[in-house]
Design an enzyme around this catalytic site. Structure first.
Site, mmCIF file in Angstrom:
data_model
loop_
_atom_site.group_PDB
_atom_site.id
_atom_site.type_symbol
_atom_site.label_atom_id
_atom_site.label_comp_id
_atom_site.label_asym_id
_atom_site.label_seq_id
_atom_site.Cartn_x
_atom_site.Cartn_y
_atom_site.Cartn_z
ATOM 1 N N GLY A 74 0.816 -1.203 0.000
ATOM 2 C CA GLY A 74 0.000 0.000 0.000
ATOM 3 C C GLY A 74 0.847 1.249 0.000
ATOM 4 N N SER A 75 0.289 2.331 0.510
ATOM 5 C CA SER A 75 0.949 3.633 0.442
ATOM 6 C C SER A 75 2.128 3.711 1.397
ATOM 7 C CB SER A 75 -0.039 4.749 0.779
ATOM 8 O OG SER A 75 -0.352 4.752 2.160
ATOM 9 N N SER A 76 3.082 4.562 1.034
ATOM 10 C CA SER A 76 4.248 4.775 1.891
ATOM 11 C C SER A 76 3.836 5.372 3.231
ATOM 12 C CB SER A 76 5.247 5.690 1.182
ATOM 13 O OG SER A 76 6.392 5.876 1.959
ATOM 14 N N ARG A 77 2.850 6.251 3.218
ATOM 15 C CA ARG A 77 2.397 6.889 4.461
ATOM 16 C C ARG A 77 1.898 5.849 5.458
ATOM 17 N NH1 ARG A 77 -2.298 8.243 6.580
ATOM 18 N NH2 ARG A 77 -3.431 7.571 4.720
ATOM 19 N N THR A 78 1.012 4.957 5.000
ATOM 20 C CA THR A 78 0.486 3.925 5.899
ATOM 21 C C THR A 78 1.580 2.953 6.306
ATOM 22 O OG1 THR A 78 -1.683 4.098 4.839
ATOM 23 C CG2 THR A 78 -1.269 2.131 6.153
ATOM 24 N N GLY A 79 2.444 2.602 5.365
ATOM 25 C CA GLY A 79 3.543 1.702 5.676
ATOM 26 C C GLY A 79 4.466 2.249 6.747
ATOM 27 N N GLU A 87 5.627 -3.406 1.232
ATOM 28 C CA GLU A 87 5.834 -3.031 -0.171
ATOM 29 C C GLU A 87 5.030 -1.768 -0.384
ATOM 30 O OE1 GLU A 87 5.729 -1.919 -3.740
ATOM 31 O OE2 GLU A 87 3.926 -3.139 -3.557
ATOM 32 N N CYS A 90 2.306 1.199 -8.420
ATOM 33 C CA CYS A 90 3.391 1.771 -7.618
ATOM 34 C C CYS A 90 4.678 1.875 -8.416
ATOM 35 C CB CYS A 90 3.600 0.962 -6.342
ATOM 36 S SG CYS A 90 3.813 -0.794 -6.605
#
EC number: 1.2.1.71
Length: 489
Positions: free
Chosen positions: A223-228, A246, A280
């Site tokens: 998913g998104s970098s922010r959530t990761g 990822e 992505c």
């Protein structure tokens, strides 16, 4: 009343939390409604997975594989229904979603091969006894899925996790719950025992309850970098839990000396605008040489971009681009375009949004003169152009990002590619191919803010099991020679 959308311990049940829905982003028609799973229901799912773990892990690999292959048969039998469901919820054209449904089947054989080659048993002889390396499942793992490939990408975590002997709690994107529900029904038809996969549907509160649960042994996220990054912070200080991330990218595509400009334009479009820019690995930055050669490529790219067909997923004359995932996502791309203009960018092809839908046209924006370029992933079909005089300068600017997922070079020079390969910071590096192209049999992932581990069917085997080293002898026996200072009568 909403329908039962939670699958816990082999039973479908209605969520006890707030109501949520998914829509066809092309027209905002509601196509799915359900209630979210509460923290208590998430706890029940984790408990069910824990209860099922030993029985599942104790099965032989062949027994687990038999059920996974039965799932593959269900995927084949229901591939068109799956493709249509993915298209309805994501807005992607059917030609794309049919490919995604097929890729889900392909990951089964790749995951089988990976388990045997990367996590099988290894025996080495010793003077007394033998040295063994075996692999064991982590236990109960949470899988968080994205909306852009709601079938294919979670499948790349779930299948290898199950083959390794783990049990799973699957939390899909709240934007694609219908795809997740159909996928779980196919697992159910395949004969998966109760509790081995549990589905918890819902929005942020459901995801937080699962990610924070003390009963999970690992979390696999796409998913998104922010959530990761939030998950990474949450898992800090918990080295006993495996965390595979990822995430996104701010991916560069550089052009040097090329003869076939038509092919170059094709590969740029495939890199930047496929899936409405919602991969992505999509190219976000295009580096073109200054001068007439770069001018010709840019002129042809502008013409071809303006001619890209955008339309509904089920149009008889299939579009190249369908809808983005939501009207909000589409509006976000217009906002990104406007913000770049305020920084000094020049619009070459305007990205336009059809209000109250997820439809946008692809955009190209000249950003060479922006001195302090923001390191943000704009997740949609907006390609930023940078002109360069020096190849190393272009590589340096391409590397000026916290991300490091994919990168590509379009060039007839093998020497340029060898230099590029040595210098570029990315986990996926392509030469004379679109940078969205990747194989499930190869490692998929990046460095830096793009994540850790490699979320693909083959390399996922590495984080789905842990190695156990043993030295073994069938009977307790005295060694031929005692250590100095020992006397045993």
């Amino acid at each position: 009343m909403t329908h039962p959308a939670q699958f816990i311990n082999g039973q479908w049940s209605q969520g006890q939390g707030t109501e949520f829905s998914s829509v066809n982003p092309a027209n905002n028609n509601v196509i799915f409604q359900a209630n979210s799973a509460t923290a208590e229901q998430v706890d029940a799912a984790v408990s069910a997975a824990r209860e099922a773990f030993y029985a599942w892990a104790d099965k032989t690999f062949a027994e687990r594989l038999e059920i996974v292959k039965a799932f593959a048969a269900q995927l084949k039998e229901n591939s068109e229904e799956l493709a249509i469901t993915i298209a309805q919820e994501t807005g992607k054209p059917l030609w794309e979603t049919r490919t995604e449904a097929g890729a889900m089947v392909g990951k089964i054989a790749i995951s089988e091969k990976a388990f045997l080659e990367r996590t099988g048993d290894v025996e080495n002889a010793m003077p007394l006894g033998r040295a063994m390396i075996r692999h064991k499942p982590h236990g109960v793992v949470a899988v968080f899925g994205p909306y852009n490939f709601p079938g294919h990408l979670p499948n790349g975590h779930i299948v290898p996790a199950l083959l390794a002997g783990n049990t799973v709690i699957f939390k899909p994107s709240e934007l694609t719950p219908k795809v997740a529900e159909l996928t779980l029904k196919l697992w159910e038809k395949a004969g998966l025992p109760a509790g081995v996969i549990n589905l918890v549907q819902g929005e942020v509160a459901t995801g937080k309850a699962l990610a924070a649960h003390k009963g999970i042994d690992g979390l696999f996220f796409t998913g998104s970098s922010r959530t990761g990054h939030i998950l990474h912070e949450q898992f800090a200080g918990q080295p006993g839990k495996i965390l595979a991330l990822e995430m996104g990218g701010n991916n560069p595509l550089i052009i040097t000396d090329v003869e076939d400009t038509k092919a170059v334009v094709h590969d740029i479009i495939q890199s930047a605008f496929i899936s409405s820019g919602q991969r992505c690995t999509c190219a976000r930055k295009l580096f073109l040489p200054t001068g007439s050669k770069g001018d010709v490529i840019l002129e042809r790219l502008i013409t071809a971009t303006k001619a890209i067909k955008v339309g509904n997923y089920d149009d008889a004359d299939q579009p190249f681009m369908g809808s983005m995932i939501s009207s909000a996502a589409a509006a976000g791309m217009v906002k990104a375009q406007n913000e770049l203009v305020e920084l000094g960018a020049q619009v070459l092809v305007e990205l336009e949004h059809t209000v109250n839908t997820g439809f946008v046209t692809p955009g190209i924006i000249e950003c060479t003169n922006i001195s302090d370029f923001p390191d943000e992933e704009h997740f949609g079909p907006l390609l930023k152009v940078f002109r360069f005089d020096d190849f190393d300068q272009a590589i340096d600017k391409a590397n000026d990002t916290s991300f490091g997922l994919s990168a590509g070079l379009l060039s007839d020079s093998a020497a340029d590619y060898e230099h590029f390969l040595r210098r570029i910071r990315a986990g996926i590096v392509n030469w004379n191919r679109p940078i969205t192209g990747a194989s499930s049999a190869a490692p998929f992932g990046g460095i830096g803010a793009s994540g850790n581990h490699r979320a693909s069917a083959y390399y996922a085997a590495d984080y789905c099991a842990y190695p156990v080293a043993s030295v073994e002898l069938e009977k307790v026996a005295m060694p031929a020679t005692l250590s100095p200072g020992l006397k045993i009568d």
